[in-house]
Design an enzyme around this catalytic site. Sequence first.
Site, PDB file in Angstrom:
ATOM      1  N   PRO A  33      -3.702  -1.910   6.050  1.00  0.00           N
ATOM      2  CG  PRO A  33      -3.062  -3.559   7.302  1.00  0.00           C
ATOM      3  CD  PRO A  33      -4.212  -2.976   6.812  1.00  0.00           C
ATOM      4  CB  THR A  35       4.667  -3.648   3.909  1.00  0.00           C
ATOM      5  OG1 THR A  35       4.446  -4.461   5.242  1.00  0.00           O
ATOM      6  CG2 THR A  35       6.383  -3.953   3.800  1.00  0.00           C
ATOM      7  CD  GLN A 111      -0.647  -4.749  10.120  1.00  0.00           C
ATOM      8  OE1 GLN A 111       0.057  -4.927   9.422  1.00  0.00           O
ATOM      9  NE2 GLN A 111      -1.807  -5.608   9.881  1.00  0.00           N
ATOM     10  CE1 TYR A 191       5.256 -11.132   7.048  1.00  0.00           C
ATOM     11  CE2 TYR A 191       3.125 -10.447   7.019  1.00  0.00           C
ATOM     12  CZ  TYR A 191       4.351 -10.577   6.485  1.00  0.00           C
ATOM     13  OH  TYR A 191       4.432 -10.029   5.309  1.00  0.00           O
ATOM     14  NE  ARG A 239      -5.618  -6.886   8.042  1.00  0.00           N
ATOM     15  CZ  ARG A 239      -5.187  -6.951   6.681  1.00  0.00           C
ATOM     16  NH1 ARG A 239      -3.950  -7.065   6.191  1.00  0.00           N
ATOM     17  NH2 ARG A 239      -5.943  -6.415   5.503  1.00  0.00           N
ATOM     18  N   GLY A 331      -6.902  -2.045   0.007  1.00  0.00           N
ATOM     19  CA  GLY A 331      -5.560  -2.002  -0.199  1.00  0.00           C
ATOM     20  C   GLY A 331      -5.072  -1.426  -1.718  1.00  0.00           C
TER      21      GLY A 331
HETATM   22  C1  LIG Z   1       2.022  -3.552  -1.232  1.00  0.00           C
HETATM   23  C2  LIG Z   1       1.236  -4.250  -0.137  1.00  0.00           C
HETATM   24  C3  LIG Z   1       1.568  -4.282   1.149  1.00  0.00           C
HETATM   25  C4  LIG Z   1       1.068  -4.904   2.137  1.00  0.00           C
HETATM   26  N1  LIG Z   1       1.568  -5.086   3.288  1.00  0.00           N
HETATM   27  C5  LIG Z   1       0.740  -5.445   4.327  1.00  0.00           C
HETATM   28  C6  LIG Z   1       1.217  -5.203   5.721  1.00  0.00           C
HETATM   29  O1  LIG Z   1       2.026  -4.654   6.134  1.00  0.00           O
HETATM   30  N2  LIG Z   1       0.163  -5.634   6.906  1.00  0.00           N
HETATM   31  C7  LIG Z   1      -1.056  -6.211   6.449  1.00  0.00           C
HETATM   32  O2  LIG Z   1      -1.586  -6.844   7.408  1.00  0.00           O
HETATM   33  N3  LIG Z   1      -1.309  -6.465   5.275  1.00  0.00           N
HETATM   34  C8  LIG Z   1      -0.597  -5.926   3.980  1.00  0.00           C
HETATM   35  N4  LIG Z   1      -1.018  -6.263   2.965  1.00  0.00           N
HETATM   36  C9  LIG Z   1      -2.365  -6.746   2.636  1.00  0.00           C
HETATM   37  C10 LIG Z   1      -3.436  -5.707   2.452  1.00  0.00           C
HETATM   38  O3  LIG Z   1      -3.573  -5.120   3.843  1.00  0.00           O
HETATM   39  C11 LIG Z   1      -4.729  -6.360   1.938  1.00  0.00           C
HETATM   40  O4  LIG Z   1      -4.997  -7.326   3.058  1.00  0.00           O
HETATM   41  C12 LIG Z   1      -4.504  -6.795   0.425  1.00  0.00           C
HETATM   42  O5  LIG Z   1      -4.065  -5.696  -0.153  1.00  0.00           O
HETATM   43  C13 LIG Z   1      -6.028  -7.343   0.124  1.00  0.00           C
HETATM   44  O6  LIG Z   1      -6.775  -6.171  -0.023  1.00  0.00           O
HETATM   45  P1  LIG Z   1      -7.194  -5.312  -1.090  1.00  0.00           P
HETATM   46  O7  LIG Z   1      -8.042  -6.325  -2.293  1.00  0.00           O
HETATM   47  O8  LIG Z   1      -8.066  -4.192  -0.952  1.00  0.00           O
HETATM   48  O9  LIG Z   1      -6.034  -4.731  -2.059  1.00  0.00           O
HETATM   49  C14 LIG Z   1      -0.194  -5.645   1.611  1.00  0.00           C
HETATM   50  C15 LIG Z   1      -1.007  -5.523   0.414  1.00  0.00           C
HETATM   51  C16 LIG Z   1       0.022  -4.680  -0.384  1.00  0.00           C
HETATM   52  C17 LIG Z   1      -0.686  -4.839  -1.670  1.00  0.00           C
END
Ligand SMILES: Cc1cc2nc3c(=O)[nH]c(=O)nc-3n(C[C@H](O)[C@H](O)[C@H](O)COP(=O)(O)O)c2cc1C
Length: 374
Positions: A33, A35, A111, A191, A239, A331
């Site tokens: 997820p 944002t 989500q 959150y 989550r 992500g």
């Molecule tokens: C731009 C951005 C927005 C994110 N928004 C959310 C979100 O809306 N909900 C959520 O649970 N995590 C959010 N995350 C966290 C990601 O889901 C993820 O946990 C984080 O990027 C680490 O994973 P990665 O190492 O694969 O990037 C966001 C991450 C990024 C980079």
Amino acid sequence: MHASATPMHPHGILSTPTRIGPIQLRNRLSVAPMTRVSATAEGVPTTRMRGYYEAFARGGFGLVITEGIYTDRAFSQGYLYQPGLTDDAQQAAWHGIVDRVHAHGARIFAQLMHAGALSQGNRFRDRGAGPSTVEPRGEQMSFYRGQGRYPVPLEMGQAEIDEAVDGFAQAAARAFAAGFDGVEIHGANGYLIDQFLTRYSNHRQDGYGGDTGNRIRLLEQVAVAVRQRVGDGKVVGVRVSQGKVNDFLHKWEEGLEDARTIFQRIGRLPVDYVHTTEFEAWQPAFGAGASLASLAREHARLPVIANGSLHHPERATAMIAADEASLVSLGRGALANADWPRRVDAGLAVSEFNRALLSPVADLENAERVCAEG
Ligand SMILES: Cc1cc2nc3c(=O)[nH]c(=O)nc-3n(C[C@H](O)[C@H](O)[C@H](O)COP(=O)(O)O)c2cc1C
């Protein structure tokens, strides 16, 4: 006669199908997820968002989990231009996105997110609300158009808590009406639900405060309310994390004891999976020993989606091969490679994530500009 000459694909396990509840998934790869603050000011998803989500499905991901979607027209909205699931126009626009993702054979979960005290922009309320009147740590995120410290939130009374719980249930009903294959309750990253779970942000004297068993009550009530509203046979997940967007290094105060309590409680809820997120998913959750994903698997006894720096195929493969998780979610890796699954399957290199994609604002318009400039 000769034996098969085809060598085993080194990451072939990522391409094997799996199930979450009644849902069949074509592989072990999910988009995490994220944002992107790219909806209209009224929280309606746009055609640009449709193209963004469609690209992941076309690129081979088996599952797409949407960005955090706000759930009510009271305190849940966290960011200006965040999409919601609170009215017919928002629901209809999400339906269009779901259809495009389905057209490419992927599944999509919504989500559901309540920002609580971390709200930086809410068109329905001018102040955040949380478990207690405690100023959140850290500073607002400028890439989501925030600035300076977080205001001290209003302390939620039972009426506001009931309203928040009901918001999750109503938004879940709208998600399934829009064709989503599942909903994920956002209990992570600092959150609202995590604010209740965390001792330093929850000073309540009532049944929602005190020991971990009380502080997880809001998550339990949300999960039960969502299940009651959507009925059996629909995928509902949660989550959870230790770290928070405003406190990256936080660890659960009671360590392993908390992990046991939290995941055992989740395992008794009417939910179908747990999504864990850590900075590096494979690392021990507490100094030494098991990862958070494998603690979730052990104590909740549910399918686990593991998240955190798993964009190198070796890392993702190792998590699945060791059965620490049923799926991995990416992500930054997915932002850099909407077609990560297809590339890895074809033995091609994957691109490194470029931070400029999210700066100065983490929206899709900025990312398109960065890509166009090469
Ligand atoms: C731009 C951005 C927005 C994110 N928004 C959310 C979100 O809306 N909900 C959520 O649970 N995590 C959010 N995350 C966290 C990601 O889901 C993820 O946990 C984080 O990027 C680490 O994973 P990665 O190492 O694969 O990037 C966001 C991450 C990024 C980079």
